[in-house]
Design an enzyme around this catalytic site. Structure first.
Site, PDB file in Angstrom:
ATOM      1  N   THR A  99      -6.416   4.468   7.787  1.00 20.66           N
ATOM      2  CA  THR A  99      -6.096   4.042   9.153  1.00 20.66           C
ATOM      3  C   THR A  99      -6.660   4.979  10.226  1.00 20.66           C
ATOM      4  O   THR A  99      -7.197   4.509  11.241  1.00 20.66           O
ATOM      5  CB  THR A  99      -4.565   3.916   9.292  1.00 20.66           C
ATOM      6  OG1 THR A  99      -4.132   2.883   8.396  1.00 20.66           O
ATOM      7  CG2 THR A  99      -4.151   3.562  10.705  1.00 20.66           C
ATOM      8  N   SER A 133      -1.262   8.112   4.123  1.00 20.57           N
ATOM      9  CA  SER A 133      -1.194   9.469   4.681  1.00 20.57           C
ATOM     10  C   SER A 133      -1.922   9.645   6.003  1.00 20.57           C
ATOM     11  O   SER A 133      -2.231  10.780   6.383  1.00 20.57           O
ATOM     12  CB  SER A 133      -1.737  10.478   3.667  1.00 20.57           C
ATOM     13  OG  SER A 133      -0.868  10.535   2.565  1.00 20.57           O
ATOM     14  N   SER A 134      -2.209   8.567   6.684  1.00 20.29           N
ATOM     15  CA  SER A 134      -2.814   8.740   8.010  1.00 20.29           C
ATOM     16  C   SER A 134      -1.790   9.334   8.962  1.00 20.29           C
ATOM     17  O   SER A 134      -0.594   9.024   8.885  1.00 20.29           O
ATOM     18  CB  SER A 134      -3.323   7.393   8.550  1.00 20.29           C
ATOM     19  OG  SER A 134      -4.608   7.135   8.012  1.00 20.29           O
ATOM     20  N   ASP A 137      -2.429  -0.204  -9.655  1.00 18.55           N
ATOM     21  CA  ASP A 137      -1.172  -0.227  -8.908  1.00 18.55           C
ATOM     22  C   ASP A 137      -0.267  -1.283  -9.514  1.00 18.55           C
ATOM     23  O   ASP A 137      -0.180  -2.405  -9.029  1.00 18.55           O
ATOM     24  CB  ASP A 137      -1.426  -0.496  -7.422  1.00 18.55           C
ATOM     25  CG  ASP A 137      -0.131  -0.461  -6.621  1.00 18.55           C
ATOM     26  OD1 ASP A 137       0.939  -0.297  -7.240  1.00 18.55           O
ATOM     27  OD2 ASP A 137      -0.180  -0.605  -5.385  1.00 18.55           O
ATOM     28  N   HIS A 185       1.416   1.787   4.447  1.00 15.39           N
ATOM     29  CA  HIS A 185       0.022   1.649   4.882  1.00 15.39           C
ATOM     30  C   HIS A 185      -0.046   1.196   6.343  1.00 15.39           C
ATOM     31  O   HIS A 185       0.879   0.570   6.843  1.00 15.39           O
ATOM     32  CB  HIS A 185      -0.696   0.610   4.013  1.00 15.39           C
ATOM     33  CG  HIS A 185      -0.944   1.072   2.613  1.00 15.39           C
ATOM     34  ND1 HIS A 185      -0.518   0.377   1.516  1.00 15.39           N
ATOM     35  CD2 HIS A 185      -1.570   2.173   2.134  1.00 15.39           C
ATOM     36  CE1 HIS A 185      -0.884   1.022   0.417  1.00 15.39           C
ATOM     37  NE2 HIS A 185      -1.513   2.122   0.762  1.00 15.39           N
ATOM     38  N   HIS A 241      -0.112   8.178  -0.783  1.00 17.10           N
ATOM     39  CA  HIS A 241      -0.735   7.050  -0.073  1.00 17.10           C
ATOM     40  C   HIS A 241      -0.177   7.006   1.351  1.00 17.10           C
ATOM     41  O   HIS A 241       0.795   7.689   1.663  1.00 17.10           O
ATOM     42  CB  HIS A 241      -0.421   5.734  -0.793  1.00 17.10           C
ATOM     43  CG  HIS A 241      -1.298   5.512  -1.982  1.00 17.10           C
ATOM     44  ND1 HIS A 241      -2.268   4.552  -2.017  1.00 17.10           N
ATOM     45  CD2 HIS A 241      -1.364   6.166  -3.162  1.00 17.10           C
ATOM     46  CE1 HIS A 241      -2.896   4.612  -3.185  1.00 17.10           C
ATOM     47  NE2 HIS A 241      -2.359   5.585  -3.898  1.00 17.10           N
ATOM     48  N   ASP A 281      -9.353   1.583  -5.211  1.00 20.31           N
ATOM     49  CA  ASP A 281      -8.039   1.763  -4.590  1.00 20.31           C
ATOM     50  C   ASP A 281      -7.181   0.517  -4.862  1.00 20.31           C
ATOM     51  O   ASP A 281      -7.664  -0.617  -4.731  1.00 20.31           O
ATOM     52  CB  ASP A 281      -8.257   1.937  -3.073  1.00 20.31           C
ATOM     53  CG  ASP A 281      -7.025   2.418  -2.342  1.00 20.31           C
ATOM     54  OD1 ASP A 281      -6.140   3.017  -2.979  1.00 20.31           O
ATOM     55  OD2 ASP A 281      -6.958   2.215  -1.099  1.00 20.31           O
ATOM     56  N   HIS A 282      -5.937   0.718  -5.226  1.00 23.32           N
ATOM     57  CA  HIS A 282      -4.972  -0.375  -5.428  1.00 23.32           C
ATOM     58  C   HIS A 282      -5.498  -1.548  -6.278  1.00 23.32           C
ATOM     59  O   HIS A 282      -5.466  -2.704  -5.846  1.00 23.32           O
ATOM     60  CB  HIS A 282      -4.464  -0.922  -4.088  1.00 23.32           C
ATOM     61  CG  HIS A 282      -3.619   0.052  -3.340  1.00 23.32           C
ATOM     62  ND1 HIS A 282      -2.324   0.340  -3.692  1.00 23.32           N
ATOM     63  CD2 HIS A 282      -3.896   0.851  -2.280  1.00 23.32           C
ATOM     64  CE1 HIS A 282      -1.845   1.264  -2.878  1.00 23.32           C
ATOM     65  NE2 HIS A 282      -2.773   1.607  -2.018  1.00 23.32           N
TER      66      HIS A 282
HETATM   67  P1  13P Z   1      -3.240   4.795   5.624  1.00 19.75           P
HETATM   68  O1  13P Z   1      -3.055   3.370   6.052  1.00 19.75           O
HETATM   69  O2  13P Z   1      -2.096   5.652   6.062  1.00 19.75           O
HETATM   70  O3  13P Z   1      -4.539   5.362   6.059  1.00 19.75           O
HETATM   71  O4  13P Z   1      -3.217   4.823   4.028  1.00 19.75           O
HETATM   72  C1  13P Z   1      -4.363   4.517   3.286  1.00 19.75           C
HETATM   73  C2  13P Z   1      -4.074   4.356   1.830  1.00 19.75           C
HETATM   74  O5  13P Z   1      -3.030   4.721   1.298  1.00 19.75           O
HETATM   75  C3  13P Z   1      -5.121   3.722   1.029  1.00 19.75           C
HETATM   76  O6  13P Z   1      -4.727   3.502  -0.288  1.00 19.75           O
HETATM   77  O1  G3H Z   2      -4.603   0.271   0.721  1.00 23.81           O
HETATM   78  C1  G3H Z   2      -4.846   0.457   1.860  1.00 23.81           C
HETATM   79  C2  G3H Z   2      -6.171   0.749   2.427  1.00 23.81           C
HETATM   80  O2  G3H Z   2      -5.998   1.059   3.780  1.00 23.81           O
HETATM   81  C3  G3H Z   2      -7.159  -0.365   2.220  1.00 23.81           C
HETATM   82  O3  G3H Z   2      -6.916  -1.383   3.057  1.00 23.81           O
HETATM   83  O4  G3H Z   2      -6.943  -3.410   1.605  1.00 23.81           O
HETATM   84  O5  G3H Z   2      -7.265  -3.561   4.105  1.00 23.81           O
HETATM   85  O6  G3H Z   2      -9.057  -2.625   2.629  1.00 23.81           O
HETATM   86  P1  G3H Z   2      -7.576  -2.853   2.841  1.00 23.81           P
HETATM   87 ZN    ZN Z   3      -2.671   3.115  -0.589  1.00 20.47          ZN
END
Ligand code: 13P
Ligand code: G3H
Ligand code: ZN
Length: 349
Positions: free
Chosen positions: A269, A225-226, A105, A189, A223, A83-84
Site C-alpha cells: 500500500t 505492514s504498510s 495462504d 491489507h 503482512h 504472495d497469497h
Molecule cells: P499492505 O496493504 O499493508 O501494504 O500489505 C501488503 C501485504 O501484506 C501483501 O501481502
Molecule cells: O495481498 C495484498 C497485496 O497488497 C496484493 O494486493 O491482490 O490487490 O494485488 P492485490
Molecule cells: Zn498479505
C-alpha cells in the site's frame, strides 16, 4: 546473481538480526523502483506478485521482468515470491514458472474469503511444502487470518477477529514444516487499517512476542505492514484525491517485531500511495501533459524513495554482499538430507 531461495535470504537475515521487505509488483516501473532502492542501499530483497498481479501483467511478462532485474543487478540477492497463493495449483504454477518461493495462504479457503479450518490449512500447506521442497522452493504459510480485502482476497473485518493462537502456531509449524510463518496480530491489507494511531488494544505485539518465544528459530512474517504515512496521504488529497483519515502500522512496531523474529515484512500500500500521489501531482499541475513517461518517472522515483527508507528501517540495507547464492538444486538437496531443517525448535511455555 540468479534468483535466490527465500529460505537462504531469511536464514541470512536471522543471522544478521534484520528484517527483509517483501514488496509487491505489477509492472516494470515498480520492479525498477525496488531494484533502484536495493542498489542504492545495497540490500537483498524479496519481490512478490499476488494472483492479481500475475493476471494483470501476465505471468511471462512479470517473470521475465524480474529475471531482467536479476541479470542487471548481479550483486543483489533477489527472491521471487508468490504472495497469497490460494490453492495448491496456484503455488504449483508459480513453482513451475520459476518462482523461488511461494506463500500458501491456507488460512482462507480457495475462494480467498472464508476462513478455513486448522485441519484444512495444515493439509493444503503440507501438500505445497512437499511439492516445493522437492524442487528447492521456499514455503510461507499463514496461521490466523488478516483483516481487509485486497483484490477479492481477504476475510474482511478489522483484523482483530482471528488473531493467531500461539499454541496453534507451534502445532502448525510442526505439522507443515513451513520455512516462514505469517501470523495475524491485528493488521489488515490496504490503506484503512486503523482509525487512530494503533495501541496495544489493536496491534497485538504481545502475541507476536509470545509466538517468537515458543518458536525462537521460525522466520515470522508480518503482512499488512504498510505505515500509510500522512505525508503520502496528503499529496494524494492535495491533488484531487479523496482519502479518508487513516493510520497504518508504525515503523517502530515493525522494528519491535524484527527484534522478535520477524524476518519478512510485506509492504504494498505505501508504494501504491507514493506512485499515485506523484502521478496526481503531475497531471494536476500540468494538465497539458500526456506522455506517460512524464508521470511514470516521478511515480517510480517516489516509490524508490519509500522502498529505500523501508530497507534502511528494516535493517536489510548494507547486507546484499554478505553471502553468495546457493543454487536452488543445492537447496533441494539440503531439504532432502535434512541439513536445511523443517522441524521447528519449540521452546517450553
Ligand atoms: P499492505 O496493504 O499493508 O501494504 O500489505 C501488503 C501485504 O501484506 C501483501 O501481502
Ligand atoms: O495481498 C495484498 C497485496 O497488497 C496484493 O494486493 O491482490 O490487490 O494485488 P492485490
Ligand atoms: Zn498479505
Amino acid at each position: 546473481m540468479p534468483l535466490v531461495s527465500m529460505r537462504q535470504l531469511l536464514d541470512e537475515a536471522a543471522k544478521g538480526g534484520y528484517g527483509v521487505g517483501a514488496f509487491n509488483v505489477n509492472d516494470m516501473e515498480q520492479i525498477q523502483a525496488i531494484m533502484g532502492a536495493a542498489k542504492e542501499t545495497n540490500s537483498p530483497v524479496i519481490i512478490q506478485a499476488s494472483r492479481g498481479a500475475r493476471q494483470f501483467a501476465q505471468d511471462k511478462y512479470l517473470f521475465h521482468l524480474i529475471l531482467a532485474a536479476a541479470e542487471l543487478n548481479p550483486e543483489i540477492p533477489i527472491a521471487m515470491h508468490q504472495d497469497h497463493g490460494n490453492s495448491f495449483e496456484t503455488c504449483k504454477s508459480a513453482i513451475e514458472l520459476g518462482y523461488t518461493s511461494v506463500m500458501m495462504d491456507g488460512s482462507l479457503k480457495e475462494d480467498g474469503k472464508t476462513p478455513a479450518t486448522f485441519e484444512e490449512n495444515v493439509a493444503v500447506t503440507k501438500k505445497v511444502v512437499d511439492f516445493a521442497h522437492e524442487r528447492g522452493v521456499t514455503v510461507e504459510g499463514e496461521i490466523g487470518v488478516l483483516g481487509g480485502v485486497e483484490d477479492g482476497h481477504g476475510a474482511g473485518g478489522t483484523g482483530l477477529e482471528h488473531i493467531t493462537d500461539p499454541d496453534q502456531a507451534v502445532e502448525f509449524a510442526e505439522l507443515t514444516g513451513v520455512d516462514a510463518l505469517a501470523i495475524a496480530i491485528g493488521t489488515s491489507h490496504g490503506a484503512y487499517k486503523f482509525s487512530k494511531k494503533p495501541d496495544g488494544s489493536v496491534l497485538k505485539m504481545d502475541v507476536l512476542i509470545a509466538i517468537h518465544k515458543r518458536l525462537p528459530n521460525t522466520h515470522l512474517v508480518m503482512h499488512g505492514s504498510s505505515s500509510v504515512p500522512k505525508d503520502l496521504q496528503d499529496v494524494i488529497n492535495k491533488y484531487g484525491g479523496k482519502l479518508k483519515e487513516t493510520w497504518g502500522v508504525p515503523v517502530e512496531e515493525i522494528q519491535l517485531g524484527i527484534r522478535n523474529g520477524v524476518r519478512k515484512v510485506n509492504v504494498d500500500t505505501d508504494n501504491r500511495l507514493a506512485m499515485t500521489g506523484a502521478i496526481r501531482k503531475v497531471l494536476w499541475e500540468t494538465p497539458e501533459k500526456f506522455d506517460p513517461r512524464d508521470y511514470m518517472k516521478p511515480a517510480r522515483e517516489a516509490m524508490q524513495k519509500v522502498v529505500s527508507l523501508r530497507m534502511a528501517q528494516f535493517g536489510q540495507a548494507g547486507h546484499a554482499g554478505d553471502y553468495k547464492a546457493v543454487t536452488i538444486a543445492e537447496i533441494a538437496k539440503g531439504y532432502k538430507d535434512g541439513s536445511l531443517s523443517t522441524k521447528p525448535l519449540v521452546a517450553a511455555r
